[in-house]
Design a protein around this motif. Structure first.
Motif, PDB file in Angstrom:
ATOM      1  N   VAL A  33      38.282  44.540  54.959  1.00 38.66           N
ATOM      2  CA  VAL A  33      39.213  44.374  53.831  1.00 38.66           C
ATOM      3  C   VAL A  33      38.444  44.331  52.516  1.00 38.66           C
ATOM      4  CG1 VAL A  33      40.830  42.772  52.737  1.00 38.66           C
ATOM      5  CG2 VAL A  33      40.985  43.211  55.187  1.00 38.66           C
ATOM      6  N   HIS A  34      37.385  43.552  52.507  1.00 42.76           N
ATOM      7  CA  HIS A  34      36.603  43.334  51.288  1.00 42.76           C
ATOM      8  C   HIS A  34      35.882  44.604  50.862  1.00 42.76           C
ATOM      9  CE1 HIS A  34      33.844  41.327  48.527  1.00 42.76           C
ATOM     10  NE2 HIS A  34      34.554  40.235  48.659  1.00 42.76           N
ATOM     11  N   ASP A  35      35.339  45.336  51.820  1.00 41.16           N
ATOM     12  CA  ASP A  35      34.466  46.466  51.507  1.00 41.16           C
ATOM     13  C   ASP A  35      35.126  47.828  51.659  1.00 41.16           C
ATOM     14  OD1 ASP A  35      32.669  44.517  51.105  1.00 41.16           O
ATOM     15  OD2 ASP A  35      31.274  45.078  52.687  1.00 41.16           O
ATOM     16  N   ALA A  36      36.447  47.848  51.899  1.00 39.60           N
ATOM     17  CA  ALA A  36      37.141  49.140  51.903  1.00 39.60           C
ATOM     18  C   ALA A  36      36.908  49.871  50.589  1.00 39.60           C
ATOM     19  CB  ALA A  36      38.639  48.929  52.119  1.00 39.60           C
ATOM     20  N   SER A  37      36.782  49.075  49.521  1.00 33.88           N
ATOM     21  CA  SER A  37      36.553  49.658  48.191  1.00 33.88           C
ATOM     22  C   SER A  37      35.278  50.478  48.140  1.00 33.88           C
ATOM     23  CB  SER A  37      36.477  48.536  47.154  1.00 33.88           C
ATOM     24  OG  SER A  37      35.487  47.595  47.543  1.00 33.88           O
ATOM     25  N   VAL A  68      39.777  57.574  45.510  1.00 33.09           N
ATOM     26  CA  VAL A  68      41.154  57.243  45.152  1.00 33.09           C
ATOM     27  C   VAL A  68      41.348  57.306  43.641  1.00 33.09           C
ATOM     28  CG1 VAL A  68      42.853  55.366  45.105  1.00 33.09           C
ATOM     29  CG2 VAL A  68      41.615  55.866  47.209  1.00 33.09           C
ATOM     30  N   SER A  69      40.382  56.763  42.889  1.00 24.74           N
ATOM     31  CA  SER A  69      40.531  56.721  41.431  1.00 24.74           C
ATOM     32  C   SER A  69      40.469  58.110  40.806  1.00 24.74           C
ATOM     33  CB  SER A  69      39.464  55.826  40.815  1.00 24.74           C
ATOM     34  OG  SER A  69      38.177  56.353  41.040  1.00 24.74           O
ATOM     35  N   THR A  70      39.754  59.048  41.432  1.00 27.27           N
ATOM     36  CA  THR A  70      39.709  60.417  40.917  1.00 27.27           C
ATOM     37  C   THR A  70      40.793  61.301  41.517  1.00 27.27           C
ATOM     38  OG1 THR A  70      38.146  61.120  42.645  1.00 27.27           O
ATOM     39  CG2 THR A  70      37.206  60.266  40.591  1.00 27.27           C
ATOM     40  N   ARG A  71      41.622  60.725  42.407  1.00 22.94           N
ATOM     41  CA  ARG A  71      42.729  61.434  43.061  1.00 22.94           C
ATOM     42  C   ARG A  71      42.258  62.540  43.984  1.00 22.94           C
ATOM     43  NH1 ARG A  71      47.065  61.808  38.000  1.00 22.94           N
ATOM     44  NH2 ARG A  71      47.121  59.559  37.603  1.00 22.94           N
ATOM     45  N   ALA A  72      41.035  62.399  44.468  1.00 23.60           N
ATOM     46  CA  ALA A  72      40.567  63.340  45.485  1.00 23.60           C
ATOM     47  C   ALA A  72      41.296  63.101  46.797  1.00 23.60           C
ATOM     48  CB  ALA A  72      39.062  63.193  45.688  1.00 23.60           C
ATOM     49  N   ILE A 111      39.725  44.818  44.750  1.00 22.87           N
ATOM     50  CA  ILE A 111      38.344  45.263  44.529  1.00 22.87           C
ATOM     51  C   ILE A 111      38.309  46.757  44.231  1.00 22.87           C
ATOM     52  CG2 ILE A 111      36.050  45.400  45.582  1.00 22.87           C
ATOM     53  CD1 ILE A 111      36.880  42.932  47.240  1.00 22.87           C
ATOM     54  N   ILE A 112      39.201  47.515  44.853  1.00 21.88           N
ATOM     55  CA  ILE A 112      39.280  48.951  44.572  1.00 21.88           C
ATOM     56  C   ILE A 112      39.555  49.177  43.085  1.00 21.88           C
ATOM     57  CG2 ILE A 112      40.705  51.009  44.931  1.00 21.88           C
ATOM     58  CD1 ILE A 112      40.956  50.089  47.875  1.00 21.88           C
ATOM     59  N   ARG A 113      40.438  48.382  42.503  1.00 25.92           N
ATOM     60  CA  ARG A 113      40.725  48.533  41.073  1.00 25.92           C
ATOM     61  C   ARG A 113      39.501  48.202  40.224  1.00 25.92           C
ATOM     62  NH1 ARG A 113      45.914  46.651  42.651  1.00 25.92           N
ATOM     63  NH2 ARG A 113      45.284  44.470  42.440  1.00 25.92           N
ATOM     64  N   THR A 114      38.729  47.192  40.634  1.00 19.45           N
ATOM     65  CA  THR A 114      37.533  46.822  39.865  1.00 19.45           C
ATOM     66  C   THR A 114      36.522  47.955  39.865  1.00 19.45           C
ATOM     67  OG1 THR A 114      37.820  44.470  40.339  1.00 19.45           O
ATOM     68  CG2 THR A 114      35.608  45.202  39.716  1.00 19.45           C
ATOM     69  N   LEU A 115      36.225  48.500  41.049  1.00 20.47           N
ATOM     70  CA  LEU A 115      35.211  49.551  41.143  1.00 20.47           C
ATOM     71  C   LEU A 115      35.705  50.875  40.582  1.00 20.47           C
ATOM     72  CD1 LEU A 115      33.470  49.116  44.627  1.00 20.47           C
ATOM     73  CD2 LEU A 115      32.520  48.688  42.371  1.00 20.47           C
ATOM     74  N   GLY A 116      36.952  51.224  40.877  1.00 23.39           N
ATOM     75  CA  GLY A 116      37.424  52.554  40.535  1.00 23.39           C
ATOM     76  C   GLY A 116      37.932  52.713  39.124  1.00 23.39           C
ATOM     77  N   PRO A 122      35.855  63.431  39.199  1.00 24.22           N
ATOM     78  CA  PRO A 122      35.427  63.845  40.542  1.00 24.22           C
ATOM     79  C   PRO A 122      33.930  64.123  40.674  1.00 24.22           C
ATOM     80  CG  PRO A 122      37.497  64.880  40.000  1.00 24.22           C
ATOM     81  CD  PRO A 122      37.049  64.180  38.755  1.00 24.22           C
ATOM     82  N   ALA A 123      33.305  64.707  39.662  1.00 19.61           N
ATOM     83  CA  ALA A 123      31.869  64.993  39.754  1.00 19.61           C
ATOM     84  C   ALA A 123      31.067  63.698  39.873  1.00 19.61           C
ATOM     85  CB  ALA A 123      31.409  65.797  38.539  1.00 19.61           C
ATOM     86  N   ARG A 124      31.400  62.721  39.045  1.00 22.81           N
ATOM     87  CA  ARG A 124      30.682  61.445  39.101  1.00 22.81           C
ATOM     88  C   ARG A 124      30.989  60.698  40.396  1.00 22.81           C
ATOM     89  NH1 ARG A 124      31.055  62.654  33.805  1.00 22.81           N
ATOM     90  NH2 ARG A 124      29.201  62.152  32.556  1.00 22.81           N
ATOM     91  N   GLY A 125      32.209  60.793  40.865  1.00 21.61           N
ATOM     92  CA  GLY A 125      32.533  60.177  42.137  1.00 21.61           C
ATOM     93  C   GLY A 125      31.741  60.787  43.279  1.00 21.61           C
ATOM     94  N   PHE A 126      31.612  62.108  43.274  1.00 25.06           N
ATOM     95  CA  PHE A 126      30.847  62.796  44.324  1.00 25.06           C
ATOM     96  C   PHE A 126      29.381  62.372  44.297  1.00 25.06           C
ATOM     97  CE2 PHE A 126      28.026  66.413  45.262  1.00 25.06           C
ATOM     98  CZ  PHE A 126      28.300  66.569  46.614  1.00 25.06           C
ATOM     99  N   VAL A 127      28.782  62.323  43.122  1.00 22.99           N
ATOM    100  CA  VAL A 127      27.369  61.941  43.013  1.00 22.99           C
ATOM    101  C   VAL A 127      27.167  60.489  43.432  1.00 22.99           C
ATOM    102  CG1 VAL A 127      25.476  61.542  41.394  1.00 22.99           C
ATOM    103  CG2 VAL A 127      26.794  63.661  41.269  1.00 22.99           C
ATOM    104  N   ALA A 128      28.034  59.596  42.966  1.00 26.85           N
ATOM    105  CA  ALA A 128      27.886  58.177  43.302  1.00 26.85           C
ATOM    106  C   ALA A 128      27.971  57.962  44.808  1.00 26.85           C
ATOM    107  CB  ALA A 128      28.955  57.351  42.587  1.00 26.85           C
TER     108      ALA A 128
END
Length: 345
Positions: free
Chosen positions: A22-26, A33-37, A249-254, A262-268
């Motif tokens: 639950v905690h680390d799903a983020s 999710v935040s980039t809508r991929a 936590i997903i909202r905090t990170l994303g 999407p490019a930054r999400g892919f690299v991260a």
């Protein structure tokens, strides 16, 4: 009594794995999710499945947790064994460590802060071990916990910054819309790799603490591998927790740390997954998936300039990281003293 304690420890360890999921799903899905991929539900299903696969790929981190943090055998006893009559008190250390780790997980989840379940468990083991006057293997803790704790965020940030800078230079003349679509598609792969790395690292911590309990009562021989049933139960528990999701936590990170594309999400995700694999398969070190992905996200954001990263949010996250081991250790110690007072061991 000892057999009953082992059963309780297995149940509580699986509860810890669920809170870990639950905690680390983020860690696995916040960027995609935040980039809508990926849609949130599709991302959770993918992460749950890949967590199971990752959990079955190795046991080196589990063996580190079981044998290289706290020594429950008294001086002169064979490593990994506890003489008859002393196992009950040693099992209380394991149970108290899990209670401390779960308590810290629930508190930070409630606050929406991405702390490390891995270091919460290690802190719980150290705190409960010290409370029970058991020997802590400080050399191993330094080599396999403290140094990775300090270095993995630096490595994640630096690699992500360098790779993102190189990528921006490589695609500088590309049309934005098709490039964004391509990176959204690529993120499905990088998010799966991140979830695989999460299973490879975090599910093994649950395996390790169960193996520690089995070694304590002699139900597993010193040097033996993690039993298959332990692997499957740990993988299932962390995957169910992942599917339940950790939206705060997903909202905090994303969303709160940087504005992801999407490019930054892919690299991260790619950088974080690589660090997790190397740590688990090459160094046998239990590193934090939370620290690794958070620092990688910040590294990609810094390529836009220092103002692009919300440093106040990152500072709050870093303070949570710094507090995790001592806070979980304190909770583990308190749990040990309470359990020793109420349990007839």
């Amino acid at each position: 009594m000892e057999a009953a304690l082992v059963v309780v420890i297995v149940a509580v360890a699986l509860a810890f794995a669920w809170t870990n999921g639950v905690h680390d799903a983020s860690n696995a899905i916040a960027t995609s999710v935040s980039t809508r991929a990926l849609t949130p539900r599709a991302a959770l299903v993918m992460a749950a499945v890949m967590n199971v696969v990752g959990a079955l790929l190795g046991t080196s981190v589990a063996e580190t947790i079981a044998t290289r943090i706290v020594t429950l055998a008294p001086p002169g006893a064979e490593p990994g064994t506890v003489p008859e009559g002393m196992a009950g008190a040693a099992l209380v250390v394991v149970l108290a460590a899990l209670v401390g780790a779960i308590g810290w997980n629930l508190l930070t989840w409630r606050l929406g802060m991405p702390s490390s379940s891995s270091y919460a468990l290690i802190g719980g083991l150290v705190g409960a071990g010290l409370a029970g006057a058991y020997a802590i293997q400080w050399g191993e803790v330094m080599d396999r916990v403290v140094w990775p704790l300090l270095l993995s965020p630096v490595i994640g940030f630096t690699l992500a910054f360098v790779l993102m800078t190189a990528l921006l230079w490589a695609i500088r003349g590309a049309r934005p819309a098709p490039t964004t679509r391509r990176f959204r598609a690529a993120q499905t792969v990088s998010a799966a790799a991140m979830a695989l790395g999460h299973g490879l690292q975090d599910a093994q911590k649950t395996m390790g603490v169960i193996l520690l309990a089995l070694l304590t009562v002699g139900w597993a021989a010193p040097g033996s591998s993690v039993p298959l049933w332990v692997k499957l139960c740990s993988a299932a528990a962390i995957s169910l927790g992942t599917y339940a999701g950790g939206w705060r936590i997903i909202r905090t990170l994303g969303r709160r740390l940087i504005h992801l594309d999407p490019a930054r999400g892919f690299v991260a995700e790619s950088v974080a997954a690589s660090v997790l694999y190397v740590a688990a398969m090459g160094l046998h070190a239990p590193v934090s998936t939370t620290q690794t992905i958070t620092s990688a996200i910040a590294g990609t954001g810094a390529t836009r300039g220092l103002a692009a990263v919300r440093w106040g949010v990152l500072r709050s996250i870093a303070l949570t990281w710094a507090a995790t081991i001592p806070a979980a250790g304190l909770l583990g110690a308190l749990a040990f003293w309470l359990l020793r007072a109420v349990l007839p061991v």
